[in-house]
Design an enzyme around this catalytic site. Structure first.
Site, PDB file in Angstrom:
ATOM      1  N   SER A 193     -86.879  57.929  17.217  1.00 26.59           N
ATOM      2  CA  SER A 193     -87.907  58.605  18.009  1.00 26.59           C
ATOM      3  C   SER A 193     -88.997  57.609  18.388  1.00 26.59           C
ATOM      4  O   SER A 193     -89.133  56.555  17.771  1.00 26.59           O
ATOM      5  CB  SER A 193     -88.489  59.772  17.204  1.00 26.59           C
ATOM      6  OG  SER A 193     -89.292  60.607  18.009  1.00 26.59           O
ATOM      7  N   GLY A 194     -89.790  57.963  19.411  1.00 25.24           N
ATOM      8  CA  GLY A 194     -90.712  57.008  20.022  1.00 25.24           C
ATOM      9  C   GLY A 194     -92.130  57.014  19.511  1.00 25.24           C
ATOM     10  O   GLY A 194     -93.010  56.404  20.136  1.00 25.24           O
ATOM     11  N   ASP A 253     -80.600  50.833  -0.791  1.00 25.25           N
ATOM     12  CA  ASP A 253     -81.896  50.160  -0.775  1.00 25.25           C
ATOM     13  C   ASP A 253     -82.760  50.587  -1.957  1.00 25.25           C
ATOM     14  O   ASP A 253     -83.700  49.886  -2.330  1.00 25.25           O
ATOM     15  CB  ASP A 253     -82.622  50.416   0.544  1.00 25.25           C
ATOM     16  CG  ASP A 253     -82.766  51.898   0.886  1.00 25.25           C
ATOM     17  OD1 ASP A 253     -82.055  52.718   0.292  1.00 25.25           O
ATOM     18  OD2 ASP A 253     -83.590  52.233   1.759  1.00 25.25           O
ATOM     19  N   CYS A 280     -85.408  61.673   1.532  1.00 22.69           N
ATOM     20  CA  CYS A 280     -85.345  62.453   0.308  1.00 22.69           C
ATOM     21  C   CYS A 280     -86.661  63.164   0.046  1.00 22.69           C
ATOM     22  O   CYS A 280     -87.621  63.066   0.797  1.00 22.69           O
ATOM     23  CB  CYS A 280     -85.028  61.530  -0.874  1.00 22.69           C
ATOM     24  SG  CYS A 280     -83.566  60.500  -0.621  1.00 22.69           S
TER      25      CYS A 280
END
Length: 621
Positions: free
Chosen positions: A354-355, A95, A2
């Site tokens: 992603s790494g 959450d 967001c």
């Protein structure tokens, strides 16, 4: 994921304008809350509980605690159970609501309970206190402005600039550090009066005073275990980190470069039962910059739904879009390619893994090797290194390929000439004494402190380890990564309303890696040695044995050809280049670069981005 914004007075219309500026971060829902003391705004990208129940700003049962929040708390199901057992009542599956009730239960210490990436602001009506927090590693950005009368915050600076009182004044010290590091170190920004909340910190505004407090730091401790134990536990913790990041009510995929880190994520997603795995890769016509062949090996082994993007020379329009989204210049050479691959991925998914983070915790960058090699090279007398070797190496012409022996040697010698206090960052720092003397205009020079490694000293003052490698890991994790790598990932992905999750930056995994002895991470000159062992039998040996390459693009060649006219136009037309810099010196750099006499792509690309940023954010203001 967001966009959040707010300030310390009541103005619903202004909150609406700030929030609308962040619409690209959250196209699904919009919300504003105001009372006599505060205004909060929110743009939502729906990931969990896609219905109206997830709308923000969100409050507790009696409306005395309000939150606007950006991020993901991966352990929220467990926290929810704990909080429900303590009597808290939930109205959604999100959450976000866990943050509200955790704050009610634990106060500011709630941040220590969260496992995830987050930046949020809580308004405590009873205490008349505004509480802001940013995750431990700085995955999510959070900026603020404070003039001792008005406080403003947002996910992006462009939202803060909607407030008329915020001056669009260039920060000369930030310009100096930016030219060297290619990013602006926290807590500064390129705007003199706008600041970053550092990672692992929270901020409290009460009774007209702000306090900023560190709540997490990286500590090193060596445990007595066998290499096999380390490898097995590393694999187990990382697998659980990937599993936690699969929770989603929308489609998700993974960026696959073909490197060790992204390939590991694909393998662990497969282990967790994800099928088909949607993978996204990019490459270039210049094969020395491209990794597509490696990505195809991994995609084939794990039978992924694979898509590729070939990046042509970038257009001026694309450069300008990227600078606008970044808020301030940050010239990581992978920024524009990452913008493009995020755009492509968003056509198919809303979340991508992603790494990022593996190279920092597990010692993956070439600069770690350069630092170690320099310890041996420095045994040569200084007069030989500076008086014979360096001048000789400088005569070697730059080569067009990404690395190659000549380019590696030139960069190694150049970095080693910088002050030793820079540590391994000497090979990632692109300022030189010559640049300092010739680049800046005298009037601008006088407003800077020419101390290139002052930010590094400030960070190392908090590192409890005396080990050279530990201290280098600390700098990469606490200093370079948040304001360069992670800023790029957040801004480029959120410009397309794409959420990126980074399993290597689960704080429990980072803390575990900090317990591994340095000689298991950098074994000889083999980077990520223990990690390569952990992935034995899981990844193909061709992938497991690879070195670091990354998404960087052939900008040094494009500035000599496709983008040469654009570079000249941007730099010659920029009032900032003439006000703050010695333009004759800049012209000399362009001429040397074009003639292959030197590779000045880092400083020229930095100046281009700075000039474009100034036009977009200062001149246009």
């Amino acid at each position: 994921m967001c966009g959040i914004a707010g300030f310390s007075w009541q103005d619903e219309a202004l909150a609406g304008r700030m929030t609308q500026t962040l619409a690209h971060r959250g196209p699904d829902q919009y919300g504003v809350y105001t009372d006599a003391w505060v205004s909060l705004g929110h743009r939502r990208l729906s990931i969990i509980d896609l219905r109206e129940h997830g709308r923000q700003p969100m409050s507790n049962e009696d409306g005395t605690v309000w939150v606007t929040y950006n991020g993901e708390i991966y352990n929220f199901p467990e926290l929810r159970q704990t909080l429900e057992a303590k009597g808290h009542v939930f109205r959604s599956r999100t959450d976000t609501e866990v943050i509200v009730h955790a704050y009610e239960e634990y106060g500011p210490a709630c941040v220590e309970k969260f496992n995830g990436m987050f930046a949020f602001a809580i308004w405590d009506q009873n205490e008349r206190e505004l509480f802001l927090a940013r995750d431990r590693l700085g995955i999510k950005p959070l900026y603020y402005y404070w003039n001792h009368a008005k406080f403003v915050f947002a996910s992006e600076i462009k939202a803060i600039l909607q407030v008329p009182e915020v001056e669009r004044e260039v920060n000369p010290q930030a310009v100096y550090h930016y030219v060297g590091y290619e990013f602006v170190p926290a807590p500064d920004t390129m705007f003199r009066h706008v600041h970053k909340l550092p990672p692992g910190h929270y901020l409290r505004l009460k009774n007209g005073r702000i306090t900023v407090q560190r709540y997490w730091d990286m500590t090193f401790r060596t445990e007595k275990r066998s290499p096999r134990d380390y490898a097995e536990q590393m694999r187990a913790i990382l697998t659980e980190s990937v599993r936690k990041r699969l929770i989603s009510d929308v489609p998700l995929g993974v960026f696959l470069s073909g490197g060790l880190d992204s390939s590991t994520i694909v393998s662990l997603m497969s282990h967790c039962g994800v099928e088909p795995i949607k993978t996204f890769s990019l490459g270039y016509e210049d094969e020395t910059f491209s990794e597509l062949d490696y990505a195809r090996v991994v995609a084939k082994q794990f039978n992924t739904e694979h898509r590729e993007l070939i990046v042509e020379p970038v257009t001026p329009e694309l450069i300008e879009k990227a600078v606008w989204q970044l808020d301030e210049p940050m010239t990581d050479l992978s920024s524009v390619p990452f913008y493009l691959i995020c755009q492509r991925a968003r056509e198919h998914v809303t979340v991508c893994l992603s790494g990022e983070g593996g190279d920092e915790s597990l010692v993956g960058y070439d600069r770690f090797k350069a630092s170690k090699a320099h310890a041996t090279y420095a045994l040569l007398p200084d007069w030989i290194r500076r008086g014979i070797v360096a001048p000789l190496v400088r005569t070697l012409p730059d080569q067009p390929q990404k690395k190659g022996a000549v380019n590696i040697i030139k960069r190694f010698i150049e970095g080693g000439l910088l002050p030793e206090e820079g540590g391994h960052m000497r090979w990632q720092y692109f300022g030189t004494p010559e640049h300092e003397a010739g680049l800046f205009a005298p009037s601008f020079h006088a407003r800077m402190t020419m101390d290139p490694f002052a930010p590094i000293r400030a960070h190392l003052a908090h590192c409890q380890s005396a080990s050279r490698l530990d201290r280098e890991i600390y700098i990469d994790t606490k200093f370079t990564m948040p304001d360069s790598v992670l800023m790029k990932v957040d801004k480029m992905s959120m410009s397309h309303a794409l959420e990126v999750r980074v399993p290597f930056l689960d704080h429990q995994f980072v803390e575990f890696c900090a317990s591994i002895p340095g000689d298991l991470k950098l074994k000889g000159y083999t980077t990520k040695a223990i990690f390569r062992t952990a992935m034995e039998g899981i990844l193909p040996d061709r992938i497991r044995g690879r070195g670091k390459q990354g998404y960087s693009f052939p900008i040094k060649n494009w500035l000599r050809h496709d983008l040469n006219d654009y570079m000249t136009d941007v730099l010659t037309s920029s009032p900032l280049m003439k006000e703050a810099f010695n333009f004759d010196y800049i012209q000399g750099l362009m001429q040397e670069h074009h003639a292959y006499q030197a590779n000045h792509n880092h400083i020229l690309w930095a100046l281009i981005n700075l000039a474009v940023w100034h036009r977009q954010f200062v001149e246009a203001g």
